[in-house]
Design a protein around this motif. Structure first.
Motif, mmCIF file in Angstrom:
data_model
loop_
_atom_site.group_PDB
_atom_site.id
_atom_site.type_symbol
_atom_site.label_atom_id
_atom_site.label_comp_id
_atom_site.label_asym_id
_atom_site.label_seq_id
_atom_site.Cartn_x
_atom_site.Cartn_y
_atom_site.Cartn_z
ATOM 1 N N GLY A 94 25.264 -31.700 -37.391
ATOM 2 C CA GLY A 94 24.363 -31.696 -36.250
ATOM 3 C C GLY A 94 24.108 -33.097 -35.737
ATOM 4 O O GLY A 94 24.646 -34.090 -36.224
ATOM 5 N N ASP A 95 23.245 -33.173 -34.743
ATOM 6 C CA ASP A 95 22.942 -34.449 -34.106
ATOM 7 C C ASP A 95 22.117 -35.329 -35.036
ATOM 8 O O ASP A 95 21.270 -34.832 -35.791
ATOM 9 C CB ASP A 95 22.163 -34.230 -32.804
ATOM 10 C CG ASP A 95 22.991 -33.480 -31.770
ATOM 11 O OD1 ASP A 95 24.224 -33.609 -31.819
ATOM 12 O OD2 ASP A 95 22.389 -32.760 -30.945
ATOM 13 N N PRO A 96 22.333 -36.640 -35.001
ATOM 14 C CA PRO A 96 21.533 -37.543 -35.833
ATOM 15 C C PRO A 96 20.093 -37.610 -35.361
ATOM 16 O O PRO A 96 19.790 -37.387 -34.190
ATOM 17 C CB PRO A 96 22.239 -38.896 -35.652
ATOM 18 C CG PRO A 96 22.914 -38.787 -34.328
ATOM 19 C CD PRO A 96 23.327 -37.350 -34.184
ATOM 20 N N GLU A 97 19.211 -37.903 -36.298
ATOM 21 C CA GLU A 97 17.804 -38.099 -35.958
ATOM 22 C C GLU A 97 17.641 -39.428 -35.220
ATOM 23 O O GLU A 97 18.479 -40.322 -35.336
ATOM 24 C CB GLU A 97 16.951 -38.098 -37.231
ATOM 25 C CG GLU A 97 17.006 -36.803 -38.013
ATOM 26 C CD GLU A 97 16.350 -35.652 -37.265
ATOM 27 O OE1 GLU A 97 15.412 -35.924 -36.481
ATOM 28 O OE2 GLU A 97 16.793 -34.510 -37.432
ATOM 29 N N PRO A 98 16.550 -39.589 -34.454
ATOM 30 C CA PRO A 98 16.313 -40.882 -33.798
ATOM 31 C C PRO A 98 16.239 -41.989 -34.832
ATOM 32 O O PRO A 98 15.584 -41.858 -35.866
ATOM 33 C CB PRO A 98 14.960 -40.674 -33.097
ATOM 34 C CG PRO A 98 14.851 -39.194 -32.908
ATOM 35 C CD PRO A 98 15.533 -38.575 -34.081
ATOM 36 N N GLY A 99 16.961 -43.086 -34.600
ATOM 37 C CA GLY A 99 17.016 -44.175 -35.564
ATOM 38 C C GLY A 99 15.743 -44.998 -35.587
ATOM 39 O O GLY A 99 14.915 -44.939 -34.681
ATOM 40 N N MET A 100 15.600 -45.787 -36.643
ATOM 41 C CA MET A 100 14.453 -46.676 -36.779
ATOM 42 C C MET A 100 14.577 -47.812 -35.781
ATOM 43 O O MET A 100 15.652 -48.380 -35.582
ATOM 44 C CB MET A 100 14.400 -47.231 -38.208
ATOM 45 C CG MET A 100 13.245 -48.182 -38.452
ATOM 46 S SD MET A 100 13.165 -48.733 -40.174
ATOM 47 C CE MET A 100 12.644 -47.210 -40.958
ATOM 48 N N ALA A 101 13.475 -48.137 -35.150
ATOM 49 C CA ALA A 101 13.471 -49.236 -34.186
ATOM 50 C C ALA A 101 13.756 -50.549 -34.898
ATOM 51 O O ALA A 101 13.435 -50.726 -36.072
ATOM 52 C CB ALA A 101 12.123 -49.302 -33.473
ATOM 53 N N GLU A 102 14.355 -51.495 -34.150
ATOM 54 C CA GLU A 102 14.681 -52.789 -34.740
ATOM 55 C C GLU A 102 13.432 -53.505 -35.240
ATOM 56 O O GLU A 102 13.470 -54.218 -36.239
ATOM 57 C CB GLU A 102 15.399 -53.656 -33.703
ATOM 58 C CG GLU A 102 16.779 -53.145 -33.341
ATOM 59 C CD GLU A 102 17.728 -53.192 -34.530
ATOM 60 O OE1 GLU A 102 17.806 -54.227 -35.201
ATOM 61 O OE2 GLU A 102 18.395 -52.177 -34.782
ATOM 62 N N SER A 103 12.302 -53.329 -34.558
ATOM 63 C CA SER A 103 11.071 -53.976 -34.985
ATOM 64 C C SER A 103 10.590 -53.454 -36.325
ATOM 65 O O SER A 103 9.914 -54.158 -37.075
ATOM 66 C CB SER A 103 9.975 -53.762 -33.923
ATOM 67 O OG SER A 103 9.750 -52.383 -33.708
ATOM 68 N N SER A 104 10.938 -52.199 -36.660
ATOM 69 C CA SER A 104 10.583 -51.641 -37.958
ATOM 70 C C SER A 104 11.637 -51.965 -39.010
ATOM 71 O O SER A 104 11.322 -52.125 -40.191
ATOM 72 C CB SER A 104 10.422 -50.117 -37.859
ATOM 73 O OG SER A 104 9.385 -49.773 -36.960
ATOM 74 N N LEU A 105 12.888 -52.072 -38.577
ATOM 75 C CA LEU A 105 13.964 -52.385 -39.506
ATOM 76 C C LEU A 105 13.811 -53.780 -40.091
ATOM 77 O O LEU A 105 14.105 -54.005 -41.265
ATOM 78 C CB LEU A 105 15.302 -52.253 -38.787
ATOM 79 C CG LEU A 105 16.580 -52.450 -39.619
ATOM 80 C CD1 LEU A 105 17.682 -51.561 -39.077
ATOM 81 C CD2 LEU A 105 17.044 -53.909 -39.578
ATOM 82 N N GLN A 106 13.321 -54.710 -39.312
ATOM 83 C CA GLN A 106 13.253 -56.098 -39.765
ATOM 84 C C GLN A 106 12.400 -56.276 -41.021
ATOM 85 O O GLN A 106 12.866 -56.875 -41.988
ATOM 86 C CB GLN A 106 12.752 -57.004 -38.644
ATOM 87 C CG GLN A 106 12.751 -58.475 -39.042
ATOM 88 C CD GLN A 106 12.623 -59.392 -37.856
ATOM 89 O OE1 GLN A 106 12.729 -58.958 -36.722
ATOM 90 N NE2 GLN A 106 12.416 -60.659 -38.113
#
Length: 401
Positions: A94-106
């Motif tokens: 199925g379709d991927p879930e919305p990814g983590m924002a770059e501001s949260s990834l950092q």
């Protein structure tokens, strides 16, 4: 899967630890998080790093990899997991879930890099450190951009092997006046008879968001306010004194130094009504010294009149998001009100150095680097009547705010 566990205490701020799939605390993560706390890191930083370490341990457990002996490529897979939610080697249907924002990834990535830097310094644990860092700085002529630049503090010439570009922040998020009013009205509304609608906590919540919108305070600064910080009598211009405090029992902090912020009559009236309600409920009897007590306190759950937790504010944000999804952006946070305040002042013609002092920035360059786009975007002046929006804010009389 590893997870974050919050530890609550009656006499000190909450803290966090990482629990592995075996339901036992992860010892290296516990040691590093304790080191952060002992160093004076804010509870929000400890919390963010705990979630980053929990995600890292989830990847380690899923791949059956030792925390102190892993291939360099695993960190890249970890970053991919943060972005997509797919653990290494997992096939998605199925379709991927919305990814983590770059501001949260950092901060998630910074947590892992900083932990291994700590163990290299404190325990001479060099092998995992060398899997993540290179002692040879790349030249500026390199054609290839690393995947994780800017994460974690630099030590000497060592740089992360996986680096990523910092996200572009050309504009800060802004709420239009109609959206700010939707947030306030989502808490409590004054009827034609003068009564405030909603629950007992509704007026408190409206006052909280109104303080953020009209003063540009950070959430921690607002939650740390005491009643004697409000100066609304004596014939002078009403104001709020922001003190640099870090004694909130739930760990929130007033990050900026002390300053005075002048306010308008509408906020004064709202605060006065809130205090009268507190007195009507007997807060002046239940609390030893109401004048020195926290302004924002529990009214509907938890110990009555105890200082309000930030989680209560976020719960209210979620409620308003759901109720006013037709008007409000789905990802708005309380900090957007600070950005909106600064934007409104600049668009209404207030000078940058005044905005700097009102927000508590260390220097005007900080203000310009964050909000420099505002004055260049003249078209926003036609979006809303910003001058009318700030008409009640007495910034022109504020020599120090």
């Amino acid at each position: 899967m590893a997870r974050v566990q919050r530890l609550c205490f009656a006499d000190r701020p909450d803290t966090y630890r990482v629990v592995g799939g075996d339901q036992l605390p992860v010892a290296p993560a516990r040691e590093y998080l304790q080191f952060l706390a002992d160093r004076g890191a804010s509870p929000n930083t400890v919390r963010a790093y705990a979630y980053g370490l929990a995600a890292w341990w989830s990847v380690l457990e899923h791949t059956n990899t030792a925390w102190d002996d892993f291939p360099t490529s695993l960190f890249g897979q970890f970053l991919s997991y943060l972005r997509t939610g797919d653990l290494p080697g997992t096939a998605r249907i199925g379709d991927p879930e919305p990814g983590m924002a770059e501001s949260s990834l950092q901060p998630r990535g910074a947590a892992v890099l900083s932990m291994y830097r700590y163990f290299a310094d404190a325990h001479d644990l060099d092998r995992p450190y060398r899997r993540l860092f290179s002692s040879h700085a790349r030249t500026s002529r390199s054609r290839y951009a690393p995947t994780l630049s800017g994460i974690g503090p630099q030590r000497d010439r060592d740089v992360p092997l996986h680096r990523r570009r910092a996200p572009s922040r050309t504009e800060t998020p802004v709420l239009l006046p109609v959206q700010v009013n939707a947030i306030l009205d989502g808490c409590s509304v004054q009827s034609a008879s003068g009564e405030w609608t909603g629950s007992a906590a509704g007026l408190r919540d409206r006052l909280f968001f109104a303080v953020l919108a009209e003063t540009g305070m950070r959430m921690g600064e607002a939650l740390s306010l005491r009643h004697n910080d409000f100066h609304i009598s004596g014939g002078g211009t009403p104001s709020i004194a922001v003190a640099g405090r870090d004694d909130h029992p739930h760990g929130v902090r007033a990050k900026s130094g002390a300053r005075r912020i002048y306010i308008g009559d509408d906020l004064v009236a709202l605060y006065s009504e809130y205090v009268w309600q507190l007195v009507g409920w007997g807060a002046d009897i239940a609390v030893d010294d109401l004048a020195t007590h926290f302004v924002f306190v529990n009214l509907a759950r938890g110990q009555r009149y105890a200082p309000l937790r930030p989680e209560t504010i976020y719960d209210k944000v979620e409620t308003i998001r759901t109720a006013r999804a037709d008007v409000l952006p789905q990802n708005w946070t309380p900090h957007w009100l600070r950005h909106t305040h600064a934007t409104a002042l600049l668009l209404s013609g207030v000078r940058e150095h005044v905005v700097m002092r009102r927000l508590g920035h260390a220097d005007v360059q900080t203000t310009l680097s964050i909000y420099g786009w505002v004055t260049a975007d003249a078209e926003m002046r036609s979006v809303a009547e910003w001058k009318n929006y700030v008409a009640g804010w007495k910034v022109s009389h504020d020599p120090t705010s």
